[in-house]
Design a protein around this motif. Structure first.
Motif, PDB file in Angstrom:
ATOM      1  N   LEU A 132     -44.878 -33.154  -6.527  1.00  0.00           N
ATOM      2  CA  LEU A 132     -45.020 -34.085  -7.643  1.00  0.00           C
ATOM      3  C   LEU A 132     -45.192 -33.406  -8.990  1.00  0.00           C
ATOM      4  N   GLU A 133     -45.764 -32.213  -8.985  1.00  0.00           N
ATOM      5  CA  GLU A 133     -45.984 -31.491 -10.239  1.00  0.00           C
ATOM      6  C   GLU A 133     -44.980 -30.350 -10.399  1.00  0.00           C
ATOM      7  N   SER A 134     -43.871 -30.435  -9.689  1.00  0.00           N
ATOM      8  CA  SER A 134     -42.827 -29.410  -9.788  1.00  0.00           C
ATOM      9  C   SER A 134     -42.074 -29.563 -11.105  1.00  0.00           C
ATOM     10  N   PRO A 135     -41.252 -28.573 -11.481  1.00  0.00           N
ATOM     11  CA  PRO A 135     -40.472 -28.699 -12.722  1.00  0.00           C
ATOM     12  C   PRO A 135     -39.595 -29.941 -12.709  1.00  0.00           C
ATOM     13  N   GLY A 136     -39.312 -30.466 -13.903  1.00  0.00           N
ATOM     14  CA  GLY A 136     -38.521 -31.680 -14.024  1.00  0.00           C
ATOM     15  C   GLY A 136     -37.055 -31.476 -13.689  1.00  0.00           C
ATOM     16  N   LEU A 137     -36.288 -32.545 -13.819  1.00  0.00           N
ATOM     17  CA  LEU A 137     -34.897 -32.547 -13.383  1.00  0.00           C
ATOM     18  C   LEU A 137     -34.041 -31.549 -14.143  1.00  0.00           C
ATOM     19  N   VAL A 138     -34.223 -31.432 -15.464  1.00  0.00           N
ATOM     20  CA  VAL A 138     -33.422 -30.491 -16.257  1.00  0.00           C
ATOM     21  C   VAL A 138     -33.602 -29.068 -15.736  1.00  0.00           C
ATOM     22  N   ALA A 139     -34.860 -28.671 -15.496  1.00  0.00           N
ATOM     23  CA  ALA A 139     -35.127 -27.317 -15.002  1.00  0.00           C
ATOM     24  C   ALA A 139     -34.507 -27.105 -13.633  1.00  0.00           C
TER      25      ALA A 139
END
Length: 262
Positions: free
Chosen positions: A17-24
């Motif tokens: 849940l706290e992983s990098p967002g979609l762009v990354a």
């Protein structure tokens, strides 16, 4: 008190849940600067994506999305749902941005079906209104952005923002068997989710416009897209399952005490 296995599960949920967002995630997978694609989007894009996203969520929130049989704990079929969105993404990629209004409701419906499948695998009852709304809630989750300071939970920040609308919609639908898209409390909730989900759609579209990535099929980008939301769903419904056992406050405190492991 959480068991040792439950602590491990909660840690897994927080990592997702706290992983990098979609762009990354797309930049890492595709090896290209996705931000470059934003410069290629039409000037009228924001208004268009808002309208199309709202329409897609209204269609996808139909009861047909949640016709899974009650079988809590059954293993989810993530791969089959990835195939489905890959096919719709391939068609959409071939036709370009003009096909978004056709492709997005299809891919969103498949993603919601996959999210519901994951919810069921984590013990959720598909007949519960709360489960159906929680499936929609997943589409508002995006992971952490580069601007997050690492102090507050991006996941619980979104849940807090949506909590009043979630509660109002759940109360309204308590005696209904389907999600009524025209009910005011549902409209407000879907509108809030659409605003955040639209950001993810914009990022996906930007990736498809990057020249370096342009040769790749929309199927590849759509597969990364659903993979992101499958991860969000897995983490979300692990937390929901533990909340049913121990209460929201206990799990929130336990979640906040854990580090974010990459």
């Amino acid at each position: 008190m959480l068991s040792e296995i439950e602590w491990v599960e909660l840690q897994q949920a927080k990592n997702l849940l706290e992983s990098p967002g979609l762009v990354a995630k797309m930049s890492n997978a595709l090896g290209g600067p996705i931000e470059q694609g934003f410069t290629y989007l039409p000037k009228s894009w924001n208004q268009k994506i808002g309208d199309v996203t709202q329409m897609a969520l209204n269609k996808a929130s139909d009861a047909a999305i949640f016709t899974l049989k009650e079988n809590p704990g059954k293993r989810s079929s993530n791969a089959w749902h990835k195939v489905g969105v890959a096919v719709s993404g391939g068609i959409g990629g071939f036709l370009g941005l003009s096909a978004l209004a056709i492709e997005l409701p299809i891919s969103t419906s498949i993603m919601l079906r996959s999210i519901a499948d994951i919810a069921r695998s984590e013990g959720a009852m598909m007949s519960d209104v709360e489960t159906k709304l929680a499936c929609l809630e997943v589409l508002a989750l995006g992971g952490r952005s580069a601007d997050d300071d690492g102090v507050d939970s991006a996941y619980f920040s979104v849940r807090t923002m949506l909590s009043k609308s979630m509660s109002d919609a759940a109360q309204y639908l308590a005696h209904k068997h389907v999600i009524e898209q025209t009910a005011p409390p549902v409209l407000r909730l879907v509108s809030m989710i659409a605003e955040r989900f639209g950001m993810q759609i914009t990022q996906k579209a930007a990736a498809q416009l990057v020249p370096v990535i342009g040769g790749l099929s929309g199927a590849v980008i759509n597969t990364l897209f659903i993979g992101h939301f499958q991860s969000m769903a897995r983490g979300h419904f692990i937390v929901c399952r533990l909340e049913r056992l121990y209460g929201k406050d206990t799990i929130r405190n336990a979640y906040d005490s854990l580090p974010i492991l990459s």
